[in-house]
Design a protein around this motif. Structure first.
Motif, short mmCIF file in Angstrom:
data_model
loop_
_atom_site.label_atom_id
_atom_site.label_comp_id
_atom_site.label_asym_id
_atom_site.label_seq_id
_atom_site.Cartn_x
_atom_site.Cartn_y
_atom_site.Cartn_z
N THR A 72 48.20 36.13 47.46
CA THR A 72 49.65 36.29 47.39
C THR A 72 50.25 37.02 48.59
O THR A 72 51.04 36.45 49.34
N THR A 79 48.51 32.83 45.26
CA THR A 79 47.97 33.43 44.05
C THR A 79 46.67 34.13 44.38
O THR A 79 45.95 33.70 45.29
N ASN A 80 46.38 35.18 43.63
CA ASN A 80 45.10 35.88 43.83
C ASN A 80 43.99 35.29 42.96
O ASN A 80 42.86 35.78 43.00
N GLN A 81 44.30 34.24 42.22
CA GLN A 81 43.27 33.53 41.47
C GLN A 81 42.45 32.65 42.41
O GLN A 81 42.99 32.08 43.36
N GLY A 112 43.52 50.01 42.39
CA GLY A 112 44.00 48.63 42.37
C GLY A 112 43.30 47.81 41.31
O GLY A 112 42.95 48.30 40.23
N THR A 113 43.07 46.54 41.61
CA THR A 113 42.41 45.64 40.65
C THR A 113 41.00 46.12 40.31
O THR A 113 40.55 45.99 39.18
N LEU A 114 40.31 46.67 41.31
CA LEU A 114 38.96 47.20 41.11
C LEU A 114 39.02 48.72 41.05
O LEU A 114 39.85 49.34 41.72
N ASP A 115 38.13 49.31 40.26
CA ASP A 115 38.14 50.78 40.13
C ASP A 115 37.09 51.43 41.04
O ASP A 115 36.55 52.48 40.71
N HIS A 175 47.57 53.00 38.49
CA HIS A 175 46.78 51.78 38.50
C HIS A 175 47.75 50.61 38.66
O HIS A 175 48.72 50.52 37.91
N ALA A 176 47.48 49.72 39.61
CA ALA A 176 48.38 48.58 39.81
C ALA A 176 47.58 47.42 40.40
O ALA A 176 46.68 47.62 41.22
N ASN A 177 47.95 46.21 40.00
CA ASN A 177 47.31 45.03 40.58
C ASN A 177 48.12 44.49 41.74
O ASN A 177 48.10 43.29 42.04
N SER A 178 48.85 45.37 42.40
CA SER A 178 49.71 45.00 43.53
C SER A 178 49.46 45.94 44.70
O SER A 178 49.62 47.16 44.58
#
Length: 292
Positions: A100, A128-130, A194-197, A217-220
Motif C-alpha cells: 500500500t 494492498t499489503n496482502q 506494527g503488524t509484527l511484534d 499498536h498499528a497496522n499502518s
C-alpha cells in the motif's frame, strides 16, 4: 535439400498422426507434405513413419528426430518473437499489485510516468499489503518488499532495488527517555508496534529478532511514523518512510551498529514462454529509477 526443408511437414505429421491433417494445418496439399517427408527420409537414410491405408505412426528413429526438431522449431519461434518485440511498444492492459504505502508513494508515480510515455497502455493498480496469488487472480506483475518466502516456481523474480530498515526516535523522546545503546535496552523503552511484534537487527554477523512492546499498536506505517515524530516512542520503519525526517533532523537513527542488512525490492511476474514488451519495459523502467 536445405537443412530446414521438410522439418515443418515432419513435425505436423508427427503431431497430427495424419498427412491430411498436417496438410490442412500447414495450408498446403497432401502431396506436397508427402514429397517433403519422403525427401527428408531419403536425406536422413531412415524411415520416420510407418504408413498404412488407415494409420500413420512414428518410428523409433522418428520419435528421436521429432524431439530434437521440436526444440529447434520452438527456438526459432522464440528468436523471431524476441526480435519482433524489440520494435514493439507497450500496449493493452497490465494488472499490477504493490504494497500500500510503497505502491502509493513510490510505484504509482513511476507507473504514471510510464503510461504518459506509452498512452496505448492501460494499467490497473491495486495497492494492498496482502500477498495476492498472481496466477489465480490474473495479475501481470507484483512488487514485493523484503524476503521472498513462499514464492513458487511458477513465478519469475527480478530485483529492482533495496530498502533499509531504521530504528529511530524524535529528539524530544531521546531527551526525555535517553538513547538505547544495546538491544537489551529496548525492554525499557516505548517501542511502537506494527503488524509484527518484533524488530530485526544484526549482531556479530547474525540476524536477531527482538520482541518489542509499547503504548501504540498499528497496522499502518504512517500512523507509527506520526507517533514517532510526536516523541511518543521508538519506531522501526523502512527508509522510504523515514529518510526525509532523518535528513531534516526530526528523527534520529538509534542502534545503528545493529543495522540489519538491506532487503530486496522485487518485481514478480508469472513465468511465460516469452516476456511481453509491456512487462519487460515496465520492469526496466522501474529498475532504472529505483536503482538511483
Amino acid at each position: 535439400m536445405n537443412a530446414w526443408d521438410g522439418i515443418s511437414e515432419f513435425i505436423a505429421v508427427s503431431e497430427r498422426q495424419s498427412f491430411t491433417a498436417a496438410a490442412r494445418q500447414l495450408g498446403i496439399s497432401v502431396a506436397q507434405v508427402s514429397r517433403q517427408v519422403t525427401a527428408l527420409e531419403e536425406k536422413l537414410g531412415t524411415q520416420l513413419f510407418y504408413r498404412t491405408t488407415r494409420k500413420v505412426s512414428v518410428t523409433e528413429a522418428g520419435q528421436i528426430y521429432y524431439q530434437h526438431c521440436r526444440q529447434l522449431l520452438d527456438g526459432l519461434g522464440e528468436a523471431e518473437r524476441a526480435i519482433g518485440n524489440l520494435t514493439e511498444v507497450p500496449r493493452g492492459k497490465l494488472k499490477l499489485t504493490a504494497p500500500t504505502t510503497y505502491g502509493e508513494t513510490v510505484i504509482a508515480p513511476l507507473v504514471n510516468d510510464f503510461v504518459a510515455r506509452y498512452p496505448d497502455l492501460e494499467v490497473q493498480c491495486r495497492f494492498t499489503n496482502q500477498k495476492l496469488d498472481l496466477v489465480l487472480e490474473g495479475y501481470d506483475m507484483a512488487i514485493r518488499l523484503g524476503r521472498l518466502e513462499g514464492t513458487t516456481g511458477s513465478l519469475m523474480t527480478q530485483q529492482l532495488s533495496t530498502r533499509r530498515l531504521y530504528a529511530c526516535a524524535a529528539p524530544g523522546y531521546i531527551a526525555k527517555r535517553g538513547e538505547p545503546h544495546s538491544l537489551s535496552e529496548l525492554n525499557h523503552h516505548n517501542c511502537l508496534v506494527g503488524t509484527l511484534d518484533y524488530w530485526r537487527f544484526e549482531e556479530d554477523g547474525r540476524e536477531r529478532t527482538i520482541r518489542i512492546h509499547g503504548s501504540i499498536h498499528a497496522n499502518s506505517g504512517q500512523a507509527l511514523l506520526d507517533a514517532a515524530l510526536k516523541g511518543i516512542g521508538i519506531v522501526q520503519l523502512p527508509d522510504y518512510y523515514v529518510d526525509p525526517w532523518i535528513a531534516s533532523g526530526d528523527l534520529i537513527p538509534v542502534l545503528t551498529k545493529y543495522q540489519p542488512s538491506d532487503e530486496g525490492i522485487w518485481a514478480i511476474y508469472p513465468t511465460n514462454r516469452h516476456l511481453s514488451p509491456k512487462i519487460r519495459m515496465l520492469v526496466e523502467h522501474l529498475g532504472r529509477y529505483l536503482g538511483q
